[in-house]
Motif scaffolding. Structure first.
Motif, PDB file in Angstrom:
ATOM      1  N   HIS A   5       0.834  -1.206   0.000  1.00 37.77           N
ATOM      2  CA  HIS A   5       0.000   0.000   0.000  1.00 37.77           C
ATOM      3  C   HIS A   5       0.873   1.262   0.000  1.00 37.77           C
ATOM      4  O   HIS A   5       0.546   2.250  -0.673  1.00 37.77           O
ATOM      5  CB  HIS A   5      -0.922   0.023   1.226  1.00 37.77           C
ATOM      6  CG  HIS A   5      -1.916  -1.098   1.259  1.00 37.77           C
ATOM      7  ND1 HIS A   5      -2.773  -1.368   0.224  1.00 37.77           N
ATOM      8  CD2 HIS A   5      -2.180  -2.028   2.213  1.00 37.77           C
ATOM      9  CE1 HIS A   5      -3.534  -2.411   0.543  1.00 37.77           C
ATOM     10  NE2 HIS A   5      -3.187  -2.826   1.739  1.00 37.77           N
ATOM     11  N   ASP A  32      -6.815   0.964   6.050  1.00 37.44           N
ATOM     12  CA  ASP A  32      -6.083   0.514   7.236  1.00 37.44           C
ATOM     13  C   ASP A  32      -5.945   1.620   8.276  1.00 37.44           C
ATOM     14  O   ASP A  32      -5.628   1.336   9.436  1.00 37.44           O
ATOM     15  CB  ASP A  32      -4.693  -0.006   6.837  1.00 37.44           C
ATOM     16  CG  ASP A  32      -4.777  -1.358   6.137  1.00 37.44           C
ATOM     17  OD1 ASP A  32      -5.873  -1.936   6.081  1.00 37.44           O
ATOM     18  OD2 ASP A  32      -3.730  -1.826   5.642  1.00 37.44           O
ATOM     19  N   HIS A  67     -13.352  -1.831   4.835  1.00 33.27           N
ATOM     20  CA  HIS A  67     -12.758  -2.707   3.829  1.00 33.27           C
ATOM     21  C   HIS A  67     -13.718  -3.320   2.805  1.00 33.27           C
ATOM     22  O   HIS A  67     -13.319  -4.224   2.079  1.00 33.27           O
ATOM     23  CB  HIS A  67     -11.990  -3.836   4.511  1.00 33.27           C
ATOM     24  CG  HIS A  67     -10.582  -3.473   4.893  1.00 33.27           C
ATOM     25  ND1 HIS A  67     -10.295  -2.685   5.973  1.00 33.27           N
ATOM     26  CD2 HIS A  67      -9.392  -3.763   4.330  1.00 33.27           C
ATOM     27  CE1 HIS A  67      -8.980  -2.532   6.069  1.00 33.27           C
ATOM     28  NE2 HIS A  67      -8.394  -3.164   5.084  1.00 33.27           N
ATOM     29  N   HIS A 103      -6.689  -0.098  -2.485  1.00 37.10           N
ATOM     30  CA  HIS A 103      -6.573  -0.874  -1.238  1.00 37.10           C
ATOM     31  C   HIS A 103      -7.381  -2.167  -1.312  1.00 37.10           C
ATOM     32  O   HIS A 103      -6.912  -3.235  -0.925  1.00 37.10           O
ATOM     33  CB  HIS A 103      -7.018  -0.040  -0.031  1.00 37.10           C
ATOM     34  CG  HIS A 103      -6.618  -0.671   1.270  1.00 37.10           C
ATOM     35  ND1 HIS A 103      -5.508  -0.253   1.975  1.00 37.10           N
ATOM     36  CD2 HIS A 103      -7.132  -1.717   1.963  1.00 37.10           C
ATOM     37  CE1 HIS A 103      -5.380  -1.012   3.052  1.00 37.10           C
ATOM     38  NE2 HIS A 103      -6.356  -1.899   3.066  1.00 37.10           N
ATOM     39  N   ASP A 107      -5.723  -5.868  -1.155  1.00 34.23           N
ATOM     40  CA  ASP A 107      -6.094  -6.735  -0.030  1.00 34.23           C
ATOM     41  C   ASP A 107      -6.827  -7.983  -0.524  1.00 34.23           C
ATOM     42  O   ASP A 107      -6.678  -9.067   0.042  1.00 34.23           O
ATOM     43  CB  ASP A 107      -6.979  -5.973   0.976  1.00 34.23           C
ATOM     44  CG  ASP A 107      -6.146  -5.226   2.011  1.00 34.23           C
ATOM     45  OD1 ASP A 107      -4.915  -5.161   1.855  1.00 34.23           O
ATOM     46  OD2 ASP A 107      -6.734  -4.707   2.985  1.00 34.23           O
ATOM     47  N   HIS A 111      -5.521 -11.282   1.144  1.00 33.29           N
ATOM     48  CA  HIS A 111      -6.348 -11.849   2.219  1.00 33.29           C
ATOM     49  C   HIS A 111      -6.955 -13.200   1.837  1.00 33.29           C
ATOM     50  O   HIS A 111      -7.067 -13.522   0.658  1.00 33.29           O
ATOM     51  CB  HIS A 111      -7.517 -10.896   2.531  1.00 33.29           C
ATOM     52  CG  HIS A 111      -7.146  -9.742   3.414  1.00 33.29           C
ATOM     53  ND1 HIS A 111      -7.725  -9.526   4.644  1.00 33.29           N
ATOM     54  CD2 HIS A 111      -6.252  -8.741   3.240  1.00 33.29           C
ATOM     55  CE1 HIS A 111      -7.213  -8.429   5.195  1.00 33.29           C
ATOM     56  NE2 HIS A 111      -6.323  -7.932   4.355  1.00 33.29           N
TER      57      HIS A 111
END
Ligand SMILES: [Zn+2]
Length: 222
Positions: A5, A32, A67, A103, A107, A111
């Motif tokens: 990021h 974040d 998120h 982002h 992610d 993730h």
């Protein structure tokens, strides 16, 4: 994802050189940055679960406001609109909008199936975090590219501009490697994840703003 990021923010300086690095970093980091206060407020939750992925010991049970893809789009529009209203600088505005959205994409790659499309919606994740080597390879390559683009765009005017910047990069990489290889598990979400995350976020933005002010744009860009 962590330093990936930051890579996006550093790289954006090439495209929007008149925007402070702190703002260019705040955009891709925004999800974040919002997450720790949302944890403290109890709006979002996380569970400590070392079996979840190889790289991260966290199970992101619920973080739709910071998120989800939909909320990332909302934050992107809001941040970009405020920035444009203040500066009227289009490259910075676009860098912020795309930065905030990036982002979710990054992610989603790292993730497990944590990343919601919208609050309450289906969750996705490609799970790069299941591979330590894969995660390190991707993030370090991204970070090196981002920092390199920043160095191509700016040069130090004084010691703060030079050593403040070098120390920042070294600290980021060192803490990234320490976190990746650490076998120590956090015990308390609030005391060991949310509060340190909140403080670190604020410090890293102020620090970036500080050394960026002590660097000039390369002559070709002014
Ligand atoms: Zn995130």
């Amino acid at each position: 994802m962590f330093i990936g990021h930051f890579a996006v923010g550093f790289a954006a300086k090439r495209y929007a050189p008149r925007t402070s690095l702190a703002v260019l970093l705040a955009a891709p980091l925004l999800s974040d940055l919002l997450w720790p206060p949302f944890l403290l407020l109890g709006w979002e939750t996380v569970r400590i679960d070392p079996a979840r992925t190889k790289v991260s010991p966290l199970n992101f049970t619920s973080f739709p406001w910071s998120h989800s893809l939909l909320m990332c789009a909302v934050w992107a529009a809001l941040f970009a609109a405020i920035y444009y209203w203040i500066t009227r600088y289009w490259p910075g505005t676009l860098a912020i909008a795309l930065g905030v959205l990036s982002h979710w994409l990054l992610d989603w790659i790292t993730h497990g199936k944590d990343m919601p499309l919208y609050p309450g919606g289906a969750k996705f994740g490609l799970g790069l975090w299941n591979s330590v080597a894969g995660t390190l390879g991707v993030e370090l390559a991204m970070f090196a590219t981002g920092v390199w683009l920043y160095v191509l765009t700016t040069k130090a005017r004084d010691r703060i501009g030079r050593y403040g910047f070098v120390a920042y990069v070294v600290l980021l990489v060192a803490s990234y490697l320490r976190d990746t290889f650490s076998s120590q598990l956090p015990h308390s979400v609030k005391a060991e994840i949310a509060w340190p995350g909140l403080i670190a976020g604020v410090v890293m933005l102020i620090w970036a703003w500080w050394f960026d002010r002590h660097r000039d744009l390369k002559p070709t860009l002014t």
